[in-house]
Design an enzyme around this catalytic site. Structure first.
Site, PDB file in Angstrom:
ATOM      1  N   TYR A   1     -32.679 -29.782  -2.147  1.00 22.55           N
ATOM      2  CA  TYR A   1     -33.581 -30.862  -2.567  1.00 22.55           C
ATOM      3  C   TYR A   1     -35.037 -30.470  -2.310  1.00 22.55           C
ATOM      4  O   TYR A   1     -35.899 -30.629  -3.186  1.00 22.55           O
ATOM      5  CB  TYR A   1     -33.229 -32.141  -1.827  1.00 22.55           C
TER       6      TYR A   1
ATOM      7  N   LYS B   1     -38.107 -29.908  -5.148  1.00 23.70           N
ATOM      8  CA  LYS B   1     -39.354 -30.673  -5.121  1.00 23.70           C
ATOM      9  C   LYS B   1     -40.574 -29.763  -4.958  1.00 23.70           C
ATOM     10  O   LYS B   1     -41.675 -30.098  -5.425  1.00 23.70           O
ATOM     11  CB  LYS B   1     -39.290 -31.723  -4.010  1.00 23.70           C
TER      12      LYS B   1
END
Length: 261
Positions: free
Chosen positions: A152, A156
């Site tokens: 994750y 990002k």
């Protein structure tokens, strides 16, 4: 009055951003993963200028989303809002990619290349992106043991670097990244400290405001203030290598259609 396309806006930050923009007199094109999710928005969908359908975890569906958006017309701004956190396993898209990478990074990249170039691009990131440096050796998690938090964070970081790369390459576009904070979405949970309106405010402002402070490009924002992102995000070599790898994985290059050079 602007027309804005927002990904993943049947609930959460995307929906509240859409409502805010509509209340301010702007037009919004919604994105829903499926017809069932589109139907669930009810009367809210009737206020919008269109609803496009497609699963961001499928490259074919992402291409269809871009075609649907282009058929509606030229967008003034695109907010890449959709994102997932996959805990249990790497997962696999129809193309064999890690699902977190596909939805959070590959899909925004593809949509950016395939949608007619808007005046403004906004990519939702996270403060967690600072834990994602050093990802390019195994971008798609084909060799490393699956680590959901790391995956994750890397995804990002990728969208921040993408925003900055486009700000540099496309001087006619205002391209920025936004950390909405730990907000009370399905992903963030009801105990998150940031309410949805606060969480959506920066991206909505960047999408339509004519205030001088909003007419900038290549910045990382948190609650209407510029912040310093992870070092790799600002590194031109990292940006260029990332874009090359995203092009390899998707088969879509930065010189593809819609007037890109």
């Amino acid at each position: 009055m602007a027309i804005v396309f927002i990904t993943g806006c049947t609930d959460g930050l995307g929906r509240v951003a859409a409502q805010s923009l509509l209340d301010d007199g702007h037009k919004v094109v919604l994105h829903a993963r499926s017809a069932e999710r589109a139907a669930a928005v009810g009367a809210f969908g009737k206020r919008c200028s269109g609803i496009v359908l497609g699963d961001l975890g499928s490259a074919a569906a992402v291409g269809s989303i871009a075609e649907q958006v282009n058929a509606i017309g030229h967008m003034d701004a695109v907010i890449h809002n959709a994102g997932i956190y996959t805990e249990s396993s790497r997962g696999s898209t129809p193309e064999g990619h890690a699902k977190t990478l596909a939805v959070n990074a590959l899909a925004p990249y593809m949509l950016t290349m395939l949608i007619k170039r808007p005046r403004r691009l906004i990519y939702l990131s996270s403060g967690l992106h600072r834990g994602g440096e050093g990802s390019l050796s195994d971008l798609d998690w084909t060799r490393r043991p699956w680590d959901p938090a790391r995956a994750y964070a890397e995804s990002k970081l990728h969208v921040v670097a993408l925003a900055f790369a486009l700000a540099r390459r496309w001087p006619d576009v205002l391209s920025n990244a936004v950390d909405p904070g730990w907000a009370r979405t399905k992903m963030g949970g009801p105990g998150a400290p940031v309410d949805l309106d606060t969480g959506q405010r920066t991206q909505s402002w960047l999408a339509v405001s004519d205030e001088p402070a909003a007419l900038v490009s290549g910045h990382y924002w948190h609650h209407l203030r510029q912040e310093q992102p992870a070092g790799e995000a600002s590194d031109r070599e990292f940006q260029d290598r990332l874009i090359f790898k995203l092009g390899e994985l998707t088969g879509v290059t930065i010189s593809d259609p819609c007037g890109r050079a």
